[in-house]
Enzyme design. Structure first.
Site, PDB file in Angstrom:
ATOM      1  N   GLU A   1      -7.427 -20.904 -17.172  1.00 38.32           N
ATOM      2  CA  GLU A   1      -7.724 -21.281 -15.783  1.00 38.32           C
ATOM      3  C   GLU A   1      -8.726 -22.433 -15.702  1.00 38.32           C
ATOM      4  O   GLU A   1      -9.791 -22.377 -16.297  1.00 38.32           O
ATOM      5  CB  GLU A   1      -8.298 -20.091 -14.994  1.00 38.32           C
ATOM      6  CG  GLU A   1      -8.375 -20.394 -13.498  1.00 38.32           C
ATOM      7  CD  GLU A   1      -9.613 -19.873 -12.781  1.00 38.32           C
ATOM      8  OE1 GLU A   1     -10.537 -19.356 -13.429  1.00 38.32           O
ATOM      9  OE2 GLU A   1      -9.669 -20.015 -11.548  1.00 38.32           O
TER      10      GLU A   1
ATOM     11  N   ASP B   1       0.850  -1.188   0.000  1.00 37.81           N
ATOM     12  CA  ASP B   1       0.000   0.000   0.000  1.00 37.81           C
ATOM     13  C   ASP B   1       0.890   1.245   0.000  1.00 37.81           C
ATOM     14  O   ASP B   1       1.764   1.377   0.858  1.00 37.81           O
ATOM     15  CB  ASP B   1      -0.884  -0.048   1.253  1.00 37.81           C
ATOM     16  CG  ASP B   1      -1.718   1.203   1.409  1.00 37.81           C
ATOM     17  OD1 ASP B   1      -1.945   1.902   0.408  1.00 37.81           O
ATOM     18  OD2 ASP B   1      -2.150   1.490   2.553  1.00 37.81           O
TER      19      ASP B   1
ATOM     20  N   ASP C   1      -5.469 -10.365 -15.790  1.00 39.24           N
ATOM     21  CA  ASP C   1      -6.578 -11.291 -15.627  1.00 39.24           C
ATOM     22  C   ASP C   1      -7.689 -10.878 -16.591  1.00 39.24           C
ATOM     23  O   ASP C   1      -7.974  -9.685 -16.725  1.00 39.24           O
ATOM     24  CB  ASP C   1      -7.100 -11.177 -14.186  1.00 39.24           C
ATOM     25  CG  ASP C   1      -7.256 -12.530 -13.529  1.00 39.24           C
ATOM     26  OD1 ASP C   1      -8.001 -13.346 -14.080  1.00 39.24           O
ATOM     27  OD2 ASP C   1      -6.648 -12.745 -12.466  1.00 39.24           O
TER      28      ASP C   1
ATOM     29  N   HIS D   1      -4.454 -17.254  -5.360  1.00 37.18           N
ATOM     30  CA  HIS D   1      -5.333 -16.479  -4.480  1.00 37.18           C
ATOM     31  C   HIS D   1      -6.632 -17.217  -4.140  1.00 37.18           C
ATOM     32  O   HIS D   1      -7.413 -16.727  -3.338  1.00 37.18           O
ATOM     33  CB  HIS D   1      -5.661 -15.150  -5.165  1.00 37.18           C
ATOM     34  CG  HIS D   1      -6.457 -15.366  -6.407  1.00 37.18           C
ATOM     35  ND1 HIS D   1      -5.931 -16.008  -7.516  1.00 37.18           N
ATOM     36  CD2 HIS D   1      -7.742 -15.096  -6.705  1.00 37.18           C
ATOM     37  CE1 HIS D   1      -6.867 -16.105  -8.443  1.00 37.18           C
ATOM     38  NE2 HIS D   1      -7.969 -15.557  -7.978  1.00 37.18           N
ATOM     39  N   ASP D   2      -6.885 -18.369  -4.763  1.00 40.53           N
ATOM     40  CA  ASP D   2      -8.092 -19.151  -4.469  1.00 40.53           C
ATOM     41  C   ASP D   2      -7.791 -20.364  -3.607  1.00 40.53           C
ATOM     42  O   ASP D   2      -8.658 -21.205  -3.378  1.00 40.53           O
ATOM     43  CB  ASP D   2      -8.735 -19.655  -5.780  1.00 40.53           C
ATOM     44  CG  ASP D   2      -9.329 -18.526  -6.590  1.00 40.53           C
ATOM     45  OD1 ASP D   2      -9.772 -17.527  -5.997  1.00 40.53           O
ATOM     46  OD2 ASP D   2      -9.342 -18.640  -7.834  1.00 40.53           O
TER      47      ASP D   2
ATOM     48  N   ASP E   1      -1.802  -1.166  -3.749  1.00 40.71           N
ATOM     49  CA  ASP E   1      -2.141  -0.408  -4.966  1.00 40.71           C
ATOM     50  C   ASP E   1      -1.003  -0.481  -5.986  1.00 40.71           C
ATOM     51  O   ASP E   1       0.050  -1.062  -5.726  1.00 40.71           O
ATOM     52  CB  ASP E   1      -2.489   1.049  -4.619  1.00 40.71           C
ATOM     53  CG  ASP E   1      -1.465   1.669  -3.679  1.00 40.71           C
ATOM     54  OD1 ASP E   1      -0.260   1.419  -3.885  1.00 40.71           O
ATOM     55  OD2 ASP E   1      -1.862   2.377  -2.729  1.00 40.71           O
TER      56      ASP E   1
ATOM     57  N   ASP F   1     -10.006 -16.118 -16.830  1.00 37.28           N
ATOM     58  CA  ASP F   1     -10.693 -16.492 -15.600  1.00 37.28           C
ATOM     59  C   ASP F   1     -11.980 -17.259 -15.902  1.00 37.28           C
ATOM     60  O   ASP F   1     -12.800 -16.807 -16.707  1.00 37.28           O
ATOM     61  CB  ASP F   1     -11.036 -15.198 -14.843  1.00 37.28           C
ATOM     62  CG  ASP F   1     -11.781 -15.445 -13.559  1.00 37.28           C
ATOM     63  OD1 ASP F   1     -11.141 -15.871 -12.590  1.00 37.28           O
ATOM     64  OD2 ASP F   1     -13.004 -15.209 -13.532  1.00 37.28           O
TER      65      ASP F   1
END
Ligand code: GLC
Length: 578
Positions: free
Chosen positions: A284, A47, A124, A351-352, A55, A226
């Site tokens: 994916e 951040d 993505d 991230h999943d 960010d 995705d």
């Protein structure tokens, strides 16, 4: 006699063709086959302005760190404008940047900064669904004859209730949501704020292709597609067997994989991808079997490049539950199917998923570092493009939150609410989430041991894992034997050894429940990889005389003799065979 002669000729011809196919994978060189791809979850990376959310400027400030890893490309999770119901996987404007993350100017600077350092950027591409706040959907829901009506799937209420479809993130697990404005239901496989786009509509497809060109013309280097298998559905919506619910591979087969899937991907290829021949596309969740996965990335079919299948992560909660033999078989089955054409990815987390060390290794203080290094060795020595999730290079671990209030993820939260409504066992659910929730891997990156792990000066959007005091990048920089420096060393070593990229894979000692042993072989060079996936000493039967071993890499600081063929807990050895 004549017959025998021609038979011999045919057999000879077949052998020659088979041999030339055999070498096709190794000679057909591409940058993305040789790449190590580092996945950045932007919300949690760094951040820059103290609002608690990572960010683009934050990533820019860490470009030298990324460069120092030696990786070739970054896959960035979605940064487009989004109300963030599913952390960016619900896009309200495909040509703008999410306010939390910065501006298009920041994006341009990030891309430039990466390219200056020789790092490529993969975005993505989330086009199975948009956000309900996307202008397309806002229009679509207004009236049944709106120009955008057919951008989405609608079911008029006068036809009765639509046939049940399960939804990943819906509190009631129902993918159809009634919308009073036009007395109709719309379809959302994911949350109710993620309505599914209707790919049967050529106008929608054209919008998507134009949008892809918009980003490619900016100079990005590829897309990760995705949930793309759901873009084609059987739009007669037949009743489906109830047993498929909660079986991800089955769901793909029934819910997606529609009659036009390959046709649409081929169209995307001819309309867009073929015009940018150097870009990379990652599929994916490709396929529900090795054969099906290959169809998406067989170069002759002109679709996508790399298959990122789910079988190796959907296998169960922890390696001890499903066992190493089953796990080895998955990789070996896929490699067999892909040995001549097509290309795979190798990954253990994203991230999943929970943290790789929690699922496939061991997060206890005794074994966390060793097992993280062992898993890193696996990712970087198997055949396939290596995808490495940010934080794994530090051996970051699951967050294991105790309270539902600590979770922000729409998946965990909505399933909790659904369970609560139905009087389910909430304590058991929360316990399970400590091992399985994808929030485990989304906690802020652990840069140093100062407040909030150096991720933000504000209040982090998601709690920092409290082990940041001991597990962080700064302390590992100083330690030549850290997980971080091990990752760097192996990335470099892989690059200098094409055998690890293009070499033939062969599994050894298949039934061994503790050791994953395999060879990679290319043009006379043979590498043996021995990975002890257990916390015990383990023996291995490679059938190769240890006298011929030349150990070139180990995750243990002190090398032991492997002459008696005993591997120490979580030991990872890379051996050259003379
Ligand atoms: C993909 C993403 C996941 C997201 C889902 C819906 O599986 O990786 O994070 O929630 O699609 O877009």
């Amino acid at each position: 006699m004549k017959k025998i002669k021609s038979l011999i000729i045919i057999i000879l011809l077949m052998t020659i063709t088979a041999q030339s196919q055999e070498t096709k994978t190794s000679t057909d060189k591409k940058w993305w086959k040789e790449a190590v791809i580092y996945q950045i979850y932007p919300r949690s990376f760094k951040d820059s302005d103290g609002n608690g959310v990572g960010d683009l400027k934050g990533i820019i400030s860490k470009l030298d760190y990324i460069k120092s890893l030696g990786v070739d490309a970054v896959w960035l999770n979605p940064v487009y404008e989004s109300p963030n119901d599913d952390n960016g996987y619900d896009i309200s404007n495909y040509r703008e940047i999410m306010k939390d993350f910065g501006t298009m100017k920041d994006f341009n600077l990030l891309l430039k900064g990466m390219h200056e350092r020789g790092i490529k950027l993969i975005m993505d591409l989330v086009v199975n669904h948009s956000s309900d706040e996307n202008n397309w959907f806002q229009e679509s829901r207004k009236s049944r004859d709106n120009k955008y009506r057919n951008y989405y799937y609608w079911w008029p209420a006068e036809k009765g209730k639509p046939p049940y479809r399960w939804s990943w993130f819906d509190v009631n697990s129902n993918a159809w949501k009634y919308d009073a404005m036009t007395d109709s239901y719309y379809l959302h496989y994911f949350s109710e704020k993620q309505p599914d786009l209707n790919w049967n509509n050529p106008e929608l497809r054209k919008e998507i292709y134009d949008m892809m060109k918009f980003w490619l013309d900016k100079g990005i280097d590829g897309f990760r597609l995705d949930a793309f298998q759901f873009i084609s559905k059987d739009d007669s919506f037949p009743e489906l067997p109830k047993e498929i619910i909660n079986k991800p591979l089955e769901i793909v087969k029934y819910y997606g994989n529609g009659p036009h899937l390959h046709e649409y991907i081929q169209e995307m290829n001819s309309e867009v991808l073929s015009k940018y021949p150097n870009v990379l596309t990652v599929a994916e969740g490709a396929g529900d079997s090795p054969k099906a996965a290959l169809k998406f990335v067989d170069p002759d079919r002109k679709e996508l490049n790399i298959a990122y299948h789910f079988e190796s992560v959907d296998v169960g909660k922890h390696l001890n539950d499903f066992g190493l033999v089953k796990y080895k078989d998955i990789f070996s089955r896929y490699d067999k199917e892909f040995k001549d054409k097509g290309w795979l990815s190798i990954f253990l987390a994203n991230h999943d998923q929970p943290r790789m060390v929690n699922k496939f290794g061991n997060d206890t203080p005794e074994f966390r570092e060793l097992s993280s290094k062992m898993l890193t060795t696996f990712i970087l020595t198997m055949r396939g493009t290596a995808f490495y999730y940010n934080g794994d290079e530090l051996g970051m671990t699951n967050a294991k939150f105790n309270s539902i209030d600590d979770y922000q993820d729409v998946d965990t939260r909505n399933r909790y609410l659904g369970l609560k409504q139905n009087g389910g066992d909430l304590a058991a659910f929360l316990e399970d989430q400590k091992q399985t929730s994808r929030e485990n891997s989304r906690t802020p990156f652990q840069w140093n041991s100062t407040v909030n792990s150096g991720f933000t000066t504000g209040k982090p959007w998601l709690k920092v894992n409290q082990n940041f005091v001991t597990i962080n990048a700064e302390s590992q920089e100083k330690d030549p034997n850290s997980v971080l420096n091990y990752f760097r060393k192996l990335v470099k070593w892989r690059k200098n050894n094409p055998v690890l990229i293009y070499g033939k894979y062969m599994l050894l000692d298949r039934e061994n429940p503790k050791v994953f042993a395999f060879t990679r072989e290319l043009e006379g060079k043979k590498i043996l990889v021995l990975l002890n996936f257990s916390a015990d000493n383990a023996t291995v039967n490679t059938g190769i005389d240890p006298k011929n071993y030349k150990i070139i890499n180990s995750n243990y600081i002190y090398l032991d003799s492997i002459k008696n063929a005993i591997l120490r807990p979580y030991e990872a050895l890379i051996i050259e065979i003379n």
